[in-house]
Scaffold this active site. Structure first.
Site, PDB file in Angstrom:
ATOM      1  N   HIS A   1      -5.006 -31.728  13.081  1.00 62.25           N
ATOM      2  CA  HIS A   1      -4.902 -30.302  12.758  1.00 62.25           C
ATOM      3  C   HIS A   1      -5.635 -29.487  13.823  1.00 62.25           C
ATOM      4  O   HIS A   1      -6.862 -29.486  13.880  1.00 62.25           O
ATOM      5  CB  HIS A   1      -5.489 -30.059  11.374  1.00 62.25           C
TER       6      HIS A   1
ATOM      7  N   HIS B   1       3.468 -27.290   7.476  1.00 63.51           N
ATOM      8  CA  HIS B   1       2.046 -27.141   7.802  1.00 63.51           C
ATOM      9  C   HIS B   1       1.290 -28.413   7.420  1.00 63.51           C
ATOM     10  O   HIS B   1       0.302 -28.766   8.077  1.00 63.51           O
ATOM     11  CB  HIS B   1       1.469 -25.947   7.042  1.00 63.51           C
TER      12      HIS B   1
ATOM     13  N   LYS C   1       1.403 -33.285  12.299  1.00 65.61           N
ATOM     14  CA  LYS C   1      -0.052 -33.494  12.279  1.00 65.61           C
ATOM     15  C   LYS C   1      -0.411 -34.980  12.173  1.00 65.61           C
ATOM     16  O   LYS C   1      -1.534 -35.363  12.481  1.00 65.61           O
ATOM     17  CB  LYS C   1      -0.685 -32.700  11.137  1.00 65.61           C
TER      18      LYS C   1
ATOM     19  N   CYS D   1      -6.171 -21.152  10.207  1.00 62.40           N
ATOM     20  CA  CYS D   1      -5.146 -22.088  10.671  1.00 62.40           C
ATOM     21  C   CYS D   1      -3.761 -21.453  10.754  1.00 62.40           C
ATOM     22  O   CYS D   1      -2.789 -22.125  11.088  1.00 62.40           O
ATOM     23  CB  CYS D   1      -5.154 -23.319   9.781  1.00 62.40           C
TER      24      CYS D   1
ATOM     25  N   GLU E   1       2.988 -27.394  -0.643  1.00 60.93           N
ATOM     26  CA  GLU E   1       4.063 -27.094   0.313  1.00 60.93           C
ATOM     27  C   GLU E   1       5.359 -27.788  -0.103  1.00 60.93           C
ATOM     28  O   GLU E   1       6.448 -27.217   0.006  1.00 60.93           O
ATOM     29  CB  GLU E   1       3.651 -27.510   1.725  1.00 60.93           C
TER      30      GLU E   1
ATOM     31  N   PHE F   1      -7.114 -20.979   5.573  1.00 61.52           N
ATOM     32  CA  PHE F   1      -8.173 -20.612   4.630  1.00 61.52           C
ATOM     33  C   PHE F   1      -8.175 -19.089   4.461  1.00 61.52           C
ATOM     34  O   PHE F   1      -7.916 -18.346   5.407  1.00 61.52           O
ATOM     35  CB  PHE F   1      -9.553 -21.038   5.177  1.00 61.52           C
TER      36      PHE F   1
HETATM   37  C1  LIG Z   1      -1.374 -20.281   1.822  1.00 62.73           C
HETATM   38  O1  LIG Z   1      -2.536 -20.372   2.588  1.00 62.73           O
HETATM   39  C2  LIG Z   1      -3.660 -20.861   1.830  1.00 62.73           C
HETATM   40  C3  LIG Z   1      -4.859 -21.019   2.649  1.00 62.73           C
HETATM   41  O2  LIG Z   1      -4.926 -22.395   3.095  1.00 62.73           O
HETATM   42  C4  LIG Z   1      -3.522 -22.190   1.442  1.00 62.73           C
HETATM   43  O3  LIG Z   1      -4.620 -22.447   0.566  1.00 62.73           O
HETATM   44  C5  LIG Z   1      -2.255 -22.415   0.777  1.00 62.73           C
HETATM   45  O4  LIG Z   1      -2.013 -23.775   1.046  1.00 62.73           O
HETATM   46  C6  LIG Z   1      -1.086 -21.659   1.339  1.00 62.73           C
HETATM   47  N1  LIG Z   1      -0.142 -21.647   0.315  1.00 62.73           N
HETATM   48  C7  LIG Z   1       0.466 -22.715  -0.073  1.00 62.73           C
HETATM   49  C8  LIG Z   1       1.022 -22.587  -1.396  1.00 62.73           C
HETATM   50  O5  LIG Z   1       0.609 -23.725   0.575  1.00 62.73           O
END
Ligand SMILES: *[C@@H]1O[C@H](CO)[C@@H](O)[C@H](O)[C@H]1NC(C)=O
Ligand SMILES: *[C@@H]1O[C@H](CO)[C@@H](O)[C@H](O)[C@H]1NC(C)=O
Ligand SMILES: *[C@@H]1O[C@H](CO)[C@@H](O)[C@H](O)[C@H]1NC(C)=O
Length: 429
Positions: free
Chosen positions: A357, A315, A352, A174, A326, A416
């Site tokens: 998404h 995101h 979103k 993503c 986030e 992911f």
């Molecule tokens: C960074 O990317 C990973 C993969 O989805 C995600 O798990 C994580 O939400 C992201 N980091 C943060 C702290 O949001």
């Protein structure tokens, strides 16, 4: 370092075909998420715990809907996976918007593409596996491999327009769309190209995809009867993301090149930062450290202080853990800053809520929204945010869009595998 600006936009989203249609419907708080419970084969769709998705509306171009024959001839349509078809159409729109058609050999050599997809062509892989299992080798189409490869979105675009600059594809789940735009901006900054087509495309609305994401407990299941309420980033009652399809493409251009041909400049690509969580396949670290590092690096690269950021396109996919991580990351970034005493001063939204998404296309479409926020001084809304999660307190722009001077915007994308990227855009001055 050479400066990079945005001179063209193209998109296909669940809100419609075309960025103007998408943006105006987004600002009008409309939602593109629908029920998929009645699709064929009904037995496969009905058994899924999640029965909502952001689907590209089918119909004619004049109504802002998708019909492949509006964009492709018969042969092309047959040869190209759906995500490639969307990439071709979004590119055509973006090039028209930019008024850039490389004709001279040197222009073709200095124009490139960097476009990816997260999943690619799942449907063809599925259908071919099924017939191969029943009938063997002779049933495998010669088009199978070219329809499967993710870089063929970029490949077909380069062939169609004769582009001989960098021909690159990203696939980082993503984060794909954001990485594609960030990497493309570096190709220009480093002199490998003067113009880059950049973005992401995705079309994997297939029961097998939903089955897989449901098994990893990523998708929302509580709003099957109310599709337009299902994606609710930062809301107390959020419960997973809504899978969606579409494409976003931007035309990036070296500043002097754009000025010399009198191109309209939407915004400048100011910064790009990447990081890894190094933590877990699907779950973020609670404190959002990966997201924090990506934003911090992008701002450092941009030479912009966190307090100068007027808008963050989050995101936030409407999952309990992701949105919380986030939120923490944004607060950690901003609250140390002079001038930010309370998180409510920070303007954020997650688009979103309106489109779901788009996986590999999400970062590209959301980068476009962040660019338009700068261009139009408008913050798009977070739909369905009726009750802010009590642990959060940034200004998440609930339900309706807002006018605000936006000199600098930041767009987050996380995927992911723990991969995080942020892009920073600013007014060109
Ligand atoms: C960074 O990317 C990973 C993969 O989805 C995600 O798990 C994580 O939400 C992201 N980091 C943060 C702290 O949001
Ligand atoms: C895959 O098979 C289904 C069922 O036969 C069909 O409706 C669909 O068009 C096929 N998809 C592709 C990409 O060939
Ligand atoms: C945006 O930039 C202009 C010109 O530098 C400045 O006057 C204005 O205060 C800035 N606006 C915000 C919201 O920072």
């Amino acid at each position: 370092m050479r400066r990079v600006v945005v001179t063209g936009l193209g998109a296909i989203t669940p809100l419609g075909v075309g960025i103007r249609r998408t943006w105006s419907r987004l600002l009008a708080s409309e939602c593109g998420i629908v029920s998929i419970a009645d699709r064929e084969p009904v037995a496969r769709w009905r058994e899924l715990p999640s029965k909502v998705a952001g689907i590209i509306p089918e119909g004619s171009k004049d109504e802002g809907k998708w019909k492949a024959s509006d964009w492709l001839d018969n042969g092309e349509e047959r040869r190209m996976a759906r995500f490639t078809q969307y990439a071709i159409a979004a590119t055509e729109m973006a090039l028209n918007d930019a008024g850039w058609r490389p004709q001279k050999q040197e222009d073709k050599e200095m124009t490139g593409i960097c476009l990816g997809s997260g999943i690619g062509n799942l449907e063809e892989l599925y259908n071919t596996s099924v017939v191969y299992d029943k009938a063997g080798y002779k049933k495998v189409s010669p088009l199978f491999v070219p329809q499967l490869l993710i870089n063929l979105g970029a490949g077909h675009v380069s062939m169609k327009y004769g582009l001989q600059g960098p021909n690159h594809a990203v696939t980082t789940a993503c984060t794909t769309g954001a990485h594609a735009i960030g990497d493309a901006s570096r190709f220009i900054a480093f002199g490998d190209a003067d113009v880059m087509i950049a973005g992401g495309s995705e079309s994997c609305i297939h029961p097998l995809a939903l089955a897989g994401f449901s098994r990893s407990r990523s998708l929302v299941t509580a709003y099957n009867d109310k599709p337009s309420s299902s994606s609710r980033p930062f809301d107390r009652d959020r419960g997973g993301f809504v899978i969606a399809e579409g494409a976003g493409v931007v035309i990036l251009e070296e500043l002097e090149h754009a000025k010399a041909r009198g191109a309209e400049i939407y915004a400048e690509v100011r910064g790009y930062g990447c990081s890894g969580d190094a933590h877990h396949v699907t779950a973020p670290r609670d404190d959002g450290h990966g997201a924090f590092l990506a934003m911090k690096r992008a701002l450092k690269n941009a030479g912009v202080r966190p307090k100068e950021v007027d808008y963050i396109n989050a995101h936030a996919t409407s999952t309990p853990l992701g949105d919380a991580a986030e939120n923490s990351a944004i607060q950690t970034l901003m609250l140390g800053e002079e001038g930010f005493d309370t998180a409510s001063q920070i303007s954020v939204s997650s688009t979103k809520g309106a489109i779901g998404h788009l996986l590999g296309a999400a970062g590209a479409v959301e980068a476009i929204f962040s660019i338009l926020a700068v261009k139009d001084n408008t913050i798009p809304p977070t739909l369905n945010l009726h009750n802010l999660d009590e642990k959060f307190n940034c200004n998440y722009t609930p339900l309706v869009s807002r006018q605000k001077e936006v000199n600098v915007s930041l767009s987050n994308s996380f995927g992911f595998g723990g991969t995080n990227a942020s892009l920073v855009f600013s007014k060109y001055r």
